[in-house]
Design an enzyme around this catalytic site. Structure first.
Site, PDB file in Angstrom:
ATOM      1  CE  LYS A 111      -4.290  -1.903   1.379  1.00  0.00           C
ATOM      2  NZ  LYS A 111      -5.584  -1.769   1.967  1.00  0.00           N
ATOM      3  CE  LYS A 192      -6.506  -7.957  -1.120  1.00  0.00           C
ATOM      4  NZ  LYS A 192      -7.702  -7.578  -0.382  1.00  0.00           N
ATOM      5  CE  LYS A 195     -13.474  -3.153   2.123  1.00  0.00           C
ATOM      6  NZ  LYS A 195     -12.493  -2.556   3.000  1.00  0.00           N
TER       7      LYS A 195
HETATM    8  P1  ATP Z   1      -8.416  -3.188   0.145  1.00  0.00           P
HETATM    9  O1  ATP Z   1      -8.377  -3.921  -1.137  1.00  0.00           O
HETATM   10  O2  ATP Z   1      -8.798  -1.779   0.022  1.00  0.00           O
HETATM   11  O3  ATP Z   1      -7.222  -3.436   1.002  1.00  0.00           O
HETATM   12  P2  ATP Z   1     -10.047  -5.270   1.044  1.00  0.00           P
HETATM   13  O4  ATP Z   1     -10.930  -5.592  -0.103  1.00  0.00           O
HETATM   14  O5  ATP Z   1      -8.844  -6.149   1.296  1.00  0.00           O
HETATM   15  O6  ATP Z   1      -9.614  -3.775   0.956  1.00  0.00           O
HETATM   16  P3  ATP Z   1     -10.623  -5.257   3.871  1.00  0.00           P
HETATM   17  O7  ATP Z   1     -11.516  -4.389   4.674  1.00  0.00           O
HETATM   18  O8  ATP Z   1      -9.179  -4.973   3.991  1.00  0.00           O
HETATM   19  O9  ATP Z   1     -10.977  -5.231   2.340  1.00  0.00           O
HETATM   20  O10 ATP Z   1     -10.925  -6.760   4.200  1.00  0.00           O
HETATM   21  C1  ATP Z   1     -12.038  -7.243   4.894  1.00  0.00           C
HETATM   22  C2  ATP Z   1     -11.964  -8.760   4.959  1.00  0.00           C
HETATM   23  O11 ATP Z   1     -12.150  -9.318   3.647  1.00  0.00           O
HETATM   24  C3  ATP Z   1     -10.612  -9.290   5.433  1.00  0.00           C
HETATM   25  O12 ATP Z   1     -10.821 -10.418   6.268  1.00  0.00           O
HETATM   26  C4  ATP Z   1      -9.911  -9.689   4.174  1.00  0.00           C
HETATM   27  O13 ATP Z   1      -8.953 -10.699   4.373  1.00  0.00           O
HETATM   28  C5  ATP Z   1     -11.083 -10.202   3.340  1.00  0.00           C
HETATM   29  N1  ATP Z   1     -10.797 -10.079   1.906  1.00  0.00           N
HETATM   30  C6  ATP Z   1     -10.448  -8.955   1.256  1.00  0.00           C
HETATM   31  N2  ATP Z   1     -10.279  -9.173  -0.058  1.00  0.00           N
HETATM   32  C7  ATP Z   1     -10.523 -10.505  -0.242  1.00  0.00           C
HETATM   33  C8  ATP Z   1     -10.499 -11.352  -1.388  1.00  0.00           C
HETATM   34  N3  ATP Z   1     -10.201 -10.875  -2.591  1.00  0.00           N
HETATM   35  N4  ATP Z   1     -10.820 -12.656  -1.224  1.00  0.00           N
HETATM   36  C9  ATP Z   1     -11.145 -13.145  -0.008  1.00  0.00           C
HETATM   37  N5  ATP Z   1     -11.159 -12.401   1.115  1.00  0.00           N
HETATM   38  C10 ATP Z   1     -10.864 -11.091   1.010  1.00  0.00           C
END
Ligand code: ATP
Ligand code: LTN
Length: 358
Positions: A111, A192, A195
């Site tokens: 990040k 991955k 968000k």
């Molecule tokens: P960002 O991409 O902005 O870092 P994020 O999509 O990873 O955000 P978080 O709030 O950081 O979202 O994650 C919330 C939960 O969702 C965490 O437990 C994280 O491990 C899970 N998670 C996030 N992205 C994925 C994914 N692509 N597949 C499965 N689990 C996910």
């Protein structure tokens, strides 16, 4: 008894990866364990954010927890910054954490990459996460694969603190689902689903309308060949779609793979799109209904914060005691409680005037 804690950041749009890796686990666990779930708004400050959206986005994530099936009578659901014990314990743990171990965190490196300046908050993010977890005597932390390293760090901090100052913290373990813990971006199976990624085509948002969901699934990148098979090494894109299908339909991945093995990617994707629409449409409706009643939602969150604080304070006090901090005078505790409940705390000027009168 199992005690479960997890959190989701109110940054950007929640997507089916969050559902598969996290939310879906939460809904199941609330029937098996004492669960505490949090909207981690303080974590959302670690990258540049829009202050005019943060409160709305925090409510929206809380509404999504509820819309996905979290029962606020069963699980504790609250907003992280409503329980100041999180920030206080984060500071105490900062003095146990080492800069070297924080510098090794992959999420920090990812990040921070390409940014001209990086906040201390982004560097310190895993310590706040450790505080979230450790405050509650958590035994299990359900998260997606990307959070494994942060839970490892949490374990190290708990063990180090306990060794130095005496047993205060339970050492938690990560709970990562065997399938669906890392859903890949639809437009780039090497990344991955995220968000915060710029491309909206890469993720299915939990609040996307049906047509948008269908369009995104049909455009998803697939692997070469035609066979639908769960084989993350050889077929990363199709395997991620299969894992997503399993999460959205509650069917084992093998059963889905067997059904579509020779059907061709087109038919497989059409079925996946319909499974997504069917699972997400009621979630979107419930979310929208909850957001239309902000007072009702805020009542749930206020009660959640009260329950969370009652669970958290004894362990915070134990940590303060072990560190040798002076006990906090009762008056301060009351003032903090009043300030938190929104009652006006006496201003410094009013206090000065009162002191002059006496
Ligand atoms: P960002 O991409 O902005 O870092 P994020 O999509 O990873 O955000 P978080 O709030 O950081 O979202 O994650 C919330 C939960 O969702 C965490 O437990 C994280 O491990 C899970 N998670 C996030 N992205 C994925 C994914 N692509 N597949 C499965 N689990 C996910
Ligand atoms: N870092 C997590 C969010 C998070 C979290 C937590 C998860 C903050 N505090 C405590 C589990 C337990 C993420 O998903 N980015």
């Amino acid at each position: 008894m199992m005690r479960v804690f997890s959190g989701i950041q109110p940054t950007g749009t929640l997507h089916v990866g969050n559902y598969s890796g996290a939310l879906r686990q939460f809904v199941r666990l609330q029937h098996e364990a004492e669960c505490v779930f949090c909207v981690v708004d303080l974590h959302a400050l670690t990258l540049p954010h829009d202050p005019s959206r943060l409160a709305h986005d925090s409510r929206s994530v809380a509404a999504l927890y509820l819309a996905c099936g979290i029962d606020p009578e069963r699980a504790v659901l609250f907003i992280q910054s409503h329980v100041p014990a999180h920030s206080e314990l984060a500071w105490l743990l900062n003095c146990t954490a080492q800069t070297g171990e924080l510098g090794r965190m992959t999420q920090y490196k990812d990040k921070g990459r390409g940014r001209q300046s990086v906040s201390v908050g982004l560097f310190d993010y895993p310590v706040l996460m450790a505080a979230d977890i450790l405050l509650y005597g958590t035994t299990h932390v359900p998260v997606g694969d990307d959070q494994r390293q942060h839970v490892e760090l949490t374990r190290d901090l708990a063990e180090r603190f306990n060794r130095r100052y005496g047993e205060v913290f339970v050492v938690p373990q990560a709970m990562i689902p065997p399938v669906g813990a890392r859903i890949m971006a639809l437009d780039n199976p090497a990344a991955k689903m995220s968000k915060s990624a710029d491309s909206d085509a890469g993720r299915i948002a939990l609040l996307d309308p049906p047509d948008r969901i269908r369009q995104k699934v049909m455009r998803a990148v697939t692997d070469s060949g035609t066979e639908v098979r769960y084989d993350p090494a050889e077929k990363p894109a199709v395997s991620s779609l299969l894992a997503l299908f399993a999460a959205l339909s509650d069917e084992p991945v093998e059963a889905i793979a067997a059904r579509y093995r020779t059907a061709g990617y087109g038919a497989f994707k059409r079925a996946l799109a319909e499974a997504a629409v069917e699972r997400l449409a009621p979630i979107r409706e419930r979310h929208d209904a909850l957001m239309a009643d902000p007072a009702g939602l805020d009542r749930i969150l206020r009660r959640g914060a009260e329950r969370a604080e009652a669970l958290a304070l004894p362990r915070l006090r134990a940590a303060r005691d072990r560190l040798g901090l002076m006990p906090r005078p009762a008056a301060t505790a009351e003032r903090l409680a009043a300030a938190q409940s929104g009652e006006a705390a006496p201003s410094a000027a009013a206090q000065g005037a009162a002191a002059r009168r006496t």
